[in-house]
Design a protein around this motif. Structure first.
Motif, PDB file in Angstrom:
ATOM      1  N   PRO A  62       6.786  19.754 -19.425  1.00 52.49           N
ATOM      2  CA  PRO A  62       7.167  19.076 -18.181  1.00 52.49           C
ATOM      3  C   PRO A  62       7.322  17.567 -18.375  1.00 52.49           C
ATOM      4  O   PRO A  62       6.589  16.956 -19.145  1.00 52.49           O
ATOM      5  N   GLN A  63       8.289  17.008 -17.700  1.00 49.37           N
ATOM      6  CA  GLN A  63       8.524  15.574 -17.749  1.00 49.37           C
ATOM      7  C   GLN A  63       7.532  14.887 -16.816  1.00 49.37           C
ATOM      8  O   GLN A  63       7.526  15.136 -15.618  1.00 49.37           O
ATOM      9  N   GLN A  64       6.673  14.039 -17.352  1.00 50.26           N
ATOM     10  CA  GLN A  64       5.691  13.312 -16.548  1.00 50.26           C
ATOM     11  C   GLN A  64       6.422  12.207 -15.794  1.00 50.26           C
ATOM     12  O   GLN A  64       6.955  11.287 -16.394  1.00 50.26           O
ATOM     13  N   VAL A  65       6.464  12.315 -14.465  1.00 49.76           N
ATOM     14  CA  VAL A  65       7.153  11.328 -13.650  1.00 49.76           C
ATOM     15  C   VAL A  65       6.243  10.137 -13.383  1.00 49.76           C
ATOM     16  O   VAL A  65       6.654   8.993 -13.463  1.00 49.76           O
TER      17      VAL A  65
ATOM     18  N   LEU B 133      11.187   9.032  -3.780  1.00 53.26           N
ATOM     19  CA  LEU B 133      10.940   9.758  -5.022  1.00 53.26           C
ATOM     20  C   LEU B 133      11.828  10.996  -5.135  1.00 53.26           C
ATOM     21  O   LEU B 133      12.352  11.301  -6.209  1.00 53.26           O
ATOM     22  N   SER B 134      12.051  11.688  -4.026  1.00 50.88           N
ATOM     23  CA  SER B 134      12.925  12.868  -4.045  1.00 50.88           C
ATOM     24  C   SER B 134      14.348  12.482  -4.413  1.00 50.88           C
ATOM     25  O   SER B 134      15.014  13.178  -5.190  1.00 50.88           O
ATOM     26  N   THR B 135      14.832  11.375  -3.867  1.00 50.67           N
ATOM     27  CA  THR B 135      16.183  10.903  -4.186  1.00 50.67           C
ATOM     28  C   THR B 135      16.284  10.522  -5.663  1.00 50.67           C
ATOM     29  O   THR B 135      17.253  10.863  -6.337  1.00 50.67           O
ATOM     30  N   TYR B 136      15.263   9.832  -6.165  1.00 50.19           N
ATOM     31  CA  TYR B 136      15.241   9.452  -7.578  1.00 50.19           C
ATOM     32  C   TYR B 136      15.287  10.691  -8.469  1.00 50.19           C
ATOM     33  O   TYR B 136      16.066  10.756  -9.428  1.00 50.19           O
ATOM     34  N   LEU B 137      14.443  11.676  -8.156  1.00 48.25           N
ATOM     35  CA  LEU B 137      14.393  12.895  -8.973  1.00 48.25           C
ATOM     36  C   LEU B 137      15.701  13.667  -8.895  1.00 48.25           C
ATOM     37  O   LEU B 137      16.161  14.230  -9.888  1.00 48.25           O
ATOM     38  N   TYR B 138      16.305  13.712  -7.704  1.00 50.37           N
ATOM     39  CA  TYR B 138      17.590  14.404  -7.556  1.00 50.37           C
ATOM     40  C   TYR B 138      18.640  13.752  -8.457  1.00 50.37           C
ATOM     41  O   TYR B 138      19.365  14.443  -9.177  1.00 50.37           O
ATOM     42  N   GLU B 139      18.727  12.419  -8.398  1.00 51.20           N
ATOM     43  CA  GLU B 139      19.720  11.716  -9.205  1.00 51.20           C
ATOM     44  C   GLU B 139      19.449  11.875 -10.706  1.00 51.20           C
ATOM     45  O   GLU B 139      20.371  12.047 -11.484  1.00 51.20           O
ATOM     46  N   LYS B 140      18.196  11.808 -11.090  1.00 53.79           N
ATOM     47  CA  LYS B 140      17.851  11.896 -12.514  1.00 53.79           C
ATOM     48  C   LYS B 140      18.070  13.298 -13.080  1.00 53.79           C
ATOM     49  O   LYS B 140      18.514  13.450 -14.218  1.00 53.79           O
ATOM     50  N   TYR B 141      17.769  14.335 -12.282  1.00 52.95           N
ATOM     51  CA  TYR B 141      17.804  15.706 -12.799  1.00 52.95           C
ATOM     52  C   TYR B 141      18.866  16.580 -12.147  1.00 52.95           C
ATOM     53  O   TYR B 141      18.804  17.792 -12.234  1.00 52.95           O
ATOM     54  N   LYS B 142      19.882  15.981 -11.504  1.00 54.26           N
ATOM     55  CA  LYS B 142      20.894  16.800 -10.831  1.00 54.26           C
ATOM     56  C   LYS B 142      21.705  17.656 -11.802  1.00 54.26           C
ATOM     57  O   LYS B 142      22.188  18.713 -11.435  1.00 54.26           O
ATOM     58  N   ASN B 143      21.806  17.230 -13.043  1.00 55.52           N
ATOM     59  CA  ASN B 143      22.517  18.033 -14.048  1.00 55.52           C
ATOM     60  C   ASN B 143      21.620  19.066 -14.710  1.00 55.52           C
ATOM     61  O   ASN B 143      22.100  19.933 -15.427  1.00 55.52           O
ATOM     62  N   ALA B 144      20.316  18.964 -14.483  1.00 52.37           N
ATOM     63  CA  ALA B 144      19.345  19.914 -15.038  1.00 52.37           C
ATOM     64  C   ALA B 144      18.259  20.178 -13.995  1.00 52.37           C
ATOM     65  O   ALA B 144      17.103  19.807 -14.182  1.00 52.37           O
ATOM     66  N   PRO B 145      18.609  20.817 -12.860  1.00 49.71           N
ATOM     67  CA  PRO B 145      17.647  20.996 -11.767  1.00 49.71           C
ATOM     68  C   PRO B 145      16.459  21.881 -12.111  1.00 49.71           C
ATOM     69  O   PRO B 145      15.441  21.844 -11.436  1.00 49.71           O
ATOM     70  N   ALA B 146      16.556  22.673 -13.164  1.00 49.74           N
ATOM     71  CA  ALA B 146      15.441  23.553 -13.543  1.00 49.74           C
ATOM     72  C   ALA B 146      14.421  22.837 -14.426  1.00 49.74           C
ATOM     73  O   ALA B 146      13.419  23.425 -14.804  1.00 49.74           O
ATOM     74  N   THR B 147      14.665  21.574 -14.718  1.00 47.73           N
ATOM     75  CA  THR B 147      13.725  20.801 -15.532  1.00 47.73           C
ATOM     76  C   THR B 147      12.373  20.730 -14.836  1.00 47.73           C
ATOM     77  O   THR B 147      12.300  20.420 -13.649  1.00 47.73           O
ATOM     78  N   ASN B 148      11.325  21.047 -15.558  1.00 45.59           N
ATOM     79  CA  ASN B 148       9.980  20.967 -14.986  1.00 45.59           C
ATOM     80  C   ASN B 148       9.508  19.524 -15.000  1.00 45.59           C
ATOM     81  O   ASN B 148       9.666  18.824 -15.991  1.00 45.59           O
ATOM     82  N   ILE B 149       8.918  19.117 -13.880  1.00 46.03           N
ATOM     83  CA  ILE B 149       8.379  17.774 -13.758  1.00 46.03           C
ATOM     84  C   ILE B 149       6.912  17.852 -13.379  1.00 46.03           C
ATOM     85  O   ILE B 149       6.438  18.892 -12.911  1.00 46.03           O
ATOM     86  N   LYS B 150       6.218  16.747 -13.576  1.00 47.16           N
ATOM     87  CA  LYS B 150       4.802  16.677 -13.233  1.00 47.16           C
ATOM     88  C   LYS B 150       4.566  15.349 -12.514  1.00 47.16           C
ATOM     89  O   LYS B 150       4.870  14.288 -13.064  1.00 47.16           O
ATOM     90  N   VAL B 151       4.038  15.432 -11.280  1.00 50.57           N
ATOM     91  CA  VAL B 151       3.806  14.249 -10.457  1.00 50.57           C
ATOM     92  C   VAL B 151       2.411  14.358  -9.853  1.00 50.57           C
ATOM     93  O   VAL B 151       1.997  15.423  -9.412  1.00 50.57           O
TER      94      VAL B 151
END
Length: 86
Positions: A13-16, A33-51
């Motif tokens: 998981p990508q540590q945010v 934060l949701s907007t930031y994550l959408y823009e950063k991972y819109k090409n890979a929405p299944a990327t796991n993140i950790k917040v």
């Protein structure tokens, strides 16, 4: 040994980040934060993140929220948690 192929089906998981916010700014923080994550991972929405978010709810009171999962589900999950904290 020439035909050996290894396939790893896991992701790290990508540590945010870790954040501390007050309950008053929580809705604004979630939207930013949701907007930031959408823009950063819109090409890979299944990327796991950790917040990790520490929400200060009053004097000497706080609640810790930890999210680990797909980036695409972050906003919906946080909005449900925000409603539960109020």
């Amino acid at each position: 040994d020439q035909d050996y192929t290894e396939l790893a089906l896991h992701s790290n998981p990508q540590q945010v980040g870790k954040f501390v916010v007050t309950v008053i700014v929580l809705p604004f923080f979630i939207n930013v934060l949701s907007t930031y994550l959408y823009e950063k991972y819109k090409n890979a929405p299944a990327t796991n993140i950790k917040v990790s978010v520490m929400v200060v709810t009053g004097k000497k009171k706080s609640k810790k929220i930890e999210y680990e999962g797909p980036a695409k589900d972050f906003s919906e999950t946080m909005k449900a948690i925000k409603a539960a904290i109020k």
